[in-house]
Scaffold this active site. Structure first.
Site, PDB file in Angstrom:
ATOM      1  N   CYS A 177       7.537   4.265   5.972  1.00  0.00           N
ATOM      2  CA  CYS A 177       6.673   3.928   4.836  1.00  0.00           C
ATOM      3  C   CYS A 177       7.471   3.434   3.646  1.00  0.00           C
ATOM      4  O   CYS A 177       6.934   2.764   2.772  1.00  0.00           O
ATOM      5  CB  CYS A 177       5.839   5.135   4.429  1.00  0.00           C
ATOM      6  SG  CYS A 177       6.802   6.528   3.810  1.00  0.00           S
ATOM      7  N   CYS A 233       0.835  -1.202   0.000  1.00  0.00           N
ATOM      8  CA  CYS A 233       0.000   0.000   0.000  1.00  0.00           C
ATOM      9  C   CYS A 233       0.872   1.255   0.000  1.00  0.00           C
ATOM     10  O   CYS A 233       0.620   2.202  -0.755  1.00  0.00           O
ATOM     11  CB  CYS A 233      -0.925  -0.023   1.213  1.00  0.00           C
ATOM     12  SG  CYS A 233      -2.122   1.327   1.246  1.00  0.00           S
ATOM     13  N   CYS A 280      -1.285   8.396   7.482  1.00  0.00           N
ATOM     14  CA  CYS A 280      -2.605   7.998   6.988  1.00  0.00           C
ATOM     15  C   CYS A 280      -3.470   7.481   8.150  1.00  0.00           C
ATOM     16  O   CYS A 280      -2.952   6.859   9.085  1.00  0.00           O
ATOM     17  CB  CYS A 280      -2.454   6.893   5.963  1.00  0.00           C
ATOM     18  SG  CYS A 280      -1.534   7.340   4.482  1.00  0.00           S
TER      19      CYS A 280
END
Ligand code: SF4
Length: 245
Positions: free
Chosen positions: A230, A125, A206
């Site tokens: 990330c 993702c 997020c």
């Protein structure tokens, strides 16, 4: 053959970064940003999450040049408060060149058709929504600045002021700052806080992958997993020089 002729261009870039990092040690953040703008001109950008401490770097940048590109990775998974805070800071600081970089729509439809990839594979993702979009937008730049600090720990504990990751130079004007420095600068310039900070979020990404945390660190990011970054600072197979400056 001279030493320079024997070196690969990548090594020359790494050497330039190490030398610049050493020379910028102890310098003001605004001097580091000005150095980067002088070195790379319109090939230099800022990358901001418009998160908990983003106002400091953005304020510093705005004092130098409000038109320096500020790249925001619009993952389509941000808190509504982050998007509102982004707009508030743009208005307040007079930023004139904020780039909202989104995931590729076709890739998103193919790789995350149900919108729940974060639940099944957070690395995939992040690659879809952060790493590859950033790689795309950075293809037009030679150097970018981040708001990372050494006190955030983990892979950031030995952060250099200037790094070379094999493709880009990365500039970390706040590397040497402490939490007290951040608080003092924020108070001095009366900078607005991200609305989620007072709700217990010291680090904000997020919404699916951010939880409140008790300490002033990143432990609320991907909480309960081994993931701490990330991938935009560690991924893509790129080498990142983390030479202590
Ligand atoms: S932080 Fe979470 S939601 Fe955001 S891109 Fe990464 S896995 Fe996806």
């Amino acid at each position: 053959m001279s030493v320079q002729e024997a070196l690969h261009p990548q090594d020359l870039n790494a050497a330039f970064a190490a030398d610049a990092a050493a020379r910028l040690k102890g310098k003001k953040a605004e001097d580091i940003i000005a150095f980067a703008q002088g070195a790379w001109g319109d090939k230099f950008a800022i990358v901001s999450s418009f998160g908990a401490e983003s106002a400091v770097l953005l304020h510093l940048v705005a004092q130098i040049d409000r038109n320096i590109p500020v790249i925001f990775l619009e993952t389509d998974r941000h808190f509504a408060q982050t998007l509102a805070y982004r707009d508030e800071l743009i208005e307040r600081l007079g930023l004139t060149n904020v780039v909202n970089q989104r995931p590729d729509a076709e890739e998103a439809a193919a790789e995350d058709p149900k919108g729940d990839l974060w639940r099944k594979d957070s690395d995939a993702c992040c690659a879809l929504r952060k790493v590859r979009p950033l790689d795309r937008v950075l293809s037009g730049y030679e150097a970018w600045a981040t708001g990372r600090k050494r006190f955030q720990g983990g892979l950031r504990a030995n952060l250099a002021i200037i790094e070379f990751d094999g493709v880009h130079f990365k500039v970390n004007p706040l590397a040497e700052w402490t939490p007290e420095d951040i608080a003092a600068y924020t108070a001095l310039h009366d900078l607005p806080a991200h609305p989620l900070v007072e709700q217990g979020f010291p680090s904000i990404g997020c919404w699916p992958c951010t939880k409140p945390a008790e300490s002033n660190d990143r432990s609320g990011r991907w909480a309960g997993t081994d993931k701490t970054e990330c991938g935009i600072h560690t991924g893509g197979g790129r080498r990142t020089e983390t030479l202590e400056s």
